[in-house]
Design a protein around this motif. Structure first.
Motif, PDB file in Angstrom:
ATOM      1  N   GLY A 173       4.154  -9.835 -18.156  1.00  0.00           N
ATOM      2  CA  GLY A 173       2.956  -9.333 -17.492  1.00  0.00           C
ATOM      3  C   GLY A 173       1.699  -9.683 -18.258  1.00  0.00           C
ATOM      4  O   GLY A 173       0.691 -10.099 -17.674  1.00  0.00           O
ATOM      5  N   GLU A 192      -1.266 -12.082 -16.872  1.00  0.00           N
ATOM      6  CA  GLU A 192      -2.664 -11.604 -16.815  1.00  0.00           C
ATOM      7  C   GLU A 192      -3.588 -12.519 -17.611  1.00  0.00           C
ATOM      8  O   GLU A 192      -4.680 -12.873 -17.155  1.00  0.00           O
ATOM      9  N   GLU A 243       9.075 -10.025  -8.484  1.00  0.00           N
ATOM     10  CA  GLU A 243       8.482  -8.699  -8.745  1.00  0.00           C
ATOM     11  C   GLU A 243       7.229  -8.814  -9.606  1.00  0.00           C
ATOM     12  O   GLU A 243       6.209  -8.194  -9.353  1.00  0.00           O
ATOM     13  N   LEU A 244       7.374  -9.613 -10.671  1.00  0.00           N
ATOM     14  CA  LEU A 244       6.246  -9.787 -11.597  1.00  0.00           C
ATOM     15  C   LEU A 244       5.035 -10.369 -10.867  1.00  0.00           C
ATOM     16  O   LEU A 244       3.906  -9.879 -11.018  1.00  0.00           O
ATOM     17  N   GLN A 294       4.404 -10.344  -7.594  1.00  0.00           N
ATOM     18  CA  GLN A 294       3.858  -9.440  -6.579  1.00  0.00           C
ATOM     19  C   GLN A 294       3.060  -8.305  -7.222  1.00  0.00           C
ATOM     20  O   GLN A 294       2.048  -7.884  -6.691  1.00  0.00           O
ATOM     21  N   ARG A 295       3.523  -7.848  -8.372  1.00  0.00           N
ATOM     22  CA  ARG A 295       2.761  -6.796  -9.067  1.00  0.00           C
ATOM     23  C   ARG A 295       1.405  -7.280  -9.509  1.00  0.00           C
ATOM     24  O   ARG A 295       0.521  -6.496  -9.808  1.00  0.00           O
ATOM     25  N   ASN A 296       1.274  -8.591  -9.617  1.00  0.00           N
ATOM     26  CA  ASN A 296      -0.010  -9.163 -10.028  1.00  0.00           C
ATOM     27  C   ASN A 296      -0.760  -9.764  -8.848  1.00  0.00           C
ATOM     28  O   ASN A 296      -1.582 -10.667  -9.019  1.00  0.00           O
ATOM     29  N   ARG A 298      -1.734 -16.157  -5.017  1.00  0.00           N
ATOM     30  CA  ARG A 298      -2.671 -15.106  -5.430  1.00  0.00           C
ATOM     31  C   ARG A 298      -4.065 -15.539  -4.970  1.00  0.00           C
ATOM     32  O   ARG A 298      -4.581 -16.563  -5.426  1.00  0.00           O
TER      33      ARG A 298
END
Ligand SMILES: CC(C)(COP(=O)(O)OP(=O)(O)OC[C@H]1O[C@@H](n2cnc3c(N)ncnc32)[C@H](O)[C@@H]1OP(=O)(O)O)[C@@H](O)C(=O)NCCC(=O)NCCS
Length: 156
Positions: A86, A90, A117-118, A120-122, A145
């Motif tokens: 993560g 970022e 998952e990683l 989509q979380r971002n 993104r």
């Protein structure tokens, strides 16, 4: 403490070790492939290292104009689920945003739950899919993104 910093050619051997632990043999990048990332135009390559300078993870993106492609992200297999992926993502997004990037594309195997998952979380959204992209039955999802430039803190 974990530090994220730009990678250099001296990191190649440790990156290759991460590559071997991160991917099946058929999906591993060659040393030449990684050297191209470390030296090629428009690349943003960041590494995560601990206090002993052990390389724990790497991310590479390629920027073309206002779009970047997330080429690779890998964290050492004994260091996962601690937030390193993560942080690398970022930092990678912030670095390309500073270059004027507005959107980022990523391709990922449809069964790579951790990466999906990683992403989509971002803020990545599914854009489409490519059947058999990685070989028979191994489909790819294309994620994007959007609006990176609208993120709080982005340069105006
Ligand atoms: C994908 C990868 C980089 C994630 O690195 P990581 O350091 O474990 O990620 P983080 O600890 O920062 O995880 C952040 C979030 O991503 C998701 N996630 C990460 N691993 C996951 C897993 N195995 N299953 C489900 N969700 C997962 C979770 O939402 C997680 O948050 P949480 O731990 O609070 O639930 C790592 O699993 C990896 O190196 N995989 C092999 C290489 C690869 O497939 N790369 C992607 C294609 S290039």
């Amino acid at each position: 403490m974990i530090t994220i910093s730009p990678a250099g050619p001296a990191d190649l051997a440790a990156i290759m070790e991460l590559e071997r632990t991160g991917f099946d043999t058929g999906e591993q990048w060659s040393e030449t492939g990684w050297r191209d990332e470390l030296t090629g135009d428009g690349r943003t390559v960041l590494v995560a290292a601990d206090d002993d300078q052990r390389l724990l993870g790497v991310i590479t993106l390629r920027t073309t104009g206002e779009v970047a492609d997330l080429h690779r992200i890998v964290v050492a297999d004994d260091q996962r689920r601690q937030g390193i992926g993560g942080r690398l993502l970022e930092a990678g997004l912030a670095a390309v945003r500073a270059l004027g990037v507005r959107s980022v594309l990523a391709e990922v195997r449809f069964d790579n739950e951790a990466a999906i998952e990683l992403y989509q979380r971002n803020g990545f959204e599914q854009l489409g899919a490519r059947t058999d992209y990685y070989g028979p039955g191994r489909h790819a999802l294309i994620l994007k993104r959007y609006d990176l430039d609208l993120e709080p803190g982005a340069a105006t």
